[in-house]
Enzyme design. Structure first.
Site, short mmCIF file in Angstrom:
data_model
loop_
_atom_site.label_atom_id
_atom_site.label_comp_id
_atom_site.label_asym_id
_atom_site.label_seq_id
_atom_site.Cartn_x
_atom_site.Cartn_y
_atom_site.Cartn_z
N GLU A 82 -5.84 -4.66 10.79
CA GLU A 82 -4.80 -3.66 11.02
C GLU A 82 -5.12 -2.88 12.29
OE1 GLU A 82 -2.71 -2.59 7.11
OE2 GLU A 82 -4.45 -1.31 7.28
N GLY B 12 2.13 2.21 11.09
CA GLY B 12 3.15 3.25 10.99
C GLY B 12 3.89 3.53 12.28
N HIS C 168 -9.59 1.56 4.62
CA HIS C 168 -8.35 1.73 5.39
C HIS C 168 -8.60 2.71 6.54
CE1 HIS C 168 -4.24 2.79 6.43
NE2 HIS C 168 -3.89 1.65 5.87
N ASN D 223 0.87 -1.18 0.00
CA ASN D 223 0.00 0.00 0.00
C ASN D 223 0.91 1.23 0.00
OD1 ASN D 223 -1.87 2.00 0.44
ND2 ASN D 223 -2.38 1.39 2.55
#
Ligand code: PGA
Length: 230
Positions: free
Chosen positions: A157, A163, A108, A9
């Site tokens: 996720e 991140g 997302h 991604n």
């Protein structure tokens, strides 16, 4: 034969020049040769899916075809319109990307957070993708996130892992994956701070069918290494 999905991604990164540099390096003949050999040897299919921003899709499709080896790389979009084609300025509909992509990432957490996407909107996008014959990869952030009908692939996720450099533990990811699988979702991927160092801890688990990679997919060597070690 087990199938492992390796999804890159790219989020909002790369112009055309940068995409060219990535592909030239990523699809080096030695990596492709290795990929073919390892798939035959290990009875393992690795489905590599690059999800660049919209403006790069047709360029990447062309580059992948132009490379004169049989390249097992698929393309995906990072989002899709909840509307059919029509008067919707700025939107890209599912039928518009038919022929370009096989997959579409939907829901997302960055879209949910930055653009207020709700479960209801995610369900509408899924419907459009399925209507166009495309395969949605729906991102879910927790066990209670609903999975719209017809979805075969989800990516678990957890927000704290995205991140942050702090991936979920493989045990917890497996526990959540098993919950979704027992409710009928065939493929569950894990996403959040995946690197070449930790990828195998997730993909070696029977109940985890691949990974969705953000930051570490931007560099061709790092993404190739993730694929090798998965
Ligand atoms: P990350 O992103 O790999 O950079 O944590 C994952 C994602 O947001 O899908």
């Amino acid at each position: 034969m087990k199938k492992i999905f390796l999804v890159a991604n790219w989020k909002s990164h790369k112009n055309i020049q940068e995409a060219h540099t990535f592909i030239t390096r990523f699809l080096s003949s030695s990596f492709i040769n290795w990929l073919h050999a390892s798939q035959e040897e290990k009875a393992l299919t690795k489905e590599i899916i690059l999800c660049p921003p919209f403006h790069l899709l047709s360029e990447l499709a062309k580059m992948i075809t132009d490379i004169h080896v049989k390249v097992p790389v698929e393309l995906g979009a990072q989002d899709i319109s909840p509307f059919a084609s029509g008067s919707h300025t700025g939107e890209v509909s599912a039928s518009e990307v038919v022929g370009l992509v096989k997959y579409i990432i939907i829901g997302h957490s960055e879209r949910r957070r930055e653009f207020g996407e709700t479960d209801e909107l995610v369900a509408r996008k899924v419907k459009e993708a399925l209507r166009a014959g495309l395969e949605p990869i729906v991102c879910v952030q927790e066990e209670s996130t609903p999975v719209p009908d017809g979805v075969r692939i989800i990516a678990y996720e957890p927000l704290s892992a995205i991140g942050s450099g702090k991936p979920d533990s493989p045990e917890d990811a497996l526990r959540v994956a098993s919950t979704f699988k027992s409710s009928g979702v065939p493929y569950v991927l894990y996403g959040g701070s995946v690197t070449s160092e930790n990828v195998h801890k997730f993909t070696s688990l029977e109940g985890i069918d691949g990974v969705l990679v953000g930051g570490a997919s931007l560099d061709p060597d790092s993404f190739a290494e993730i694929i090798k070690r998965a």
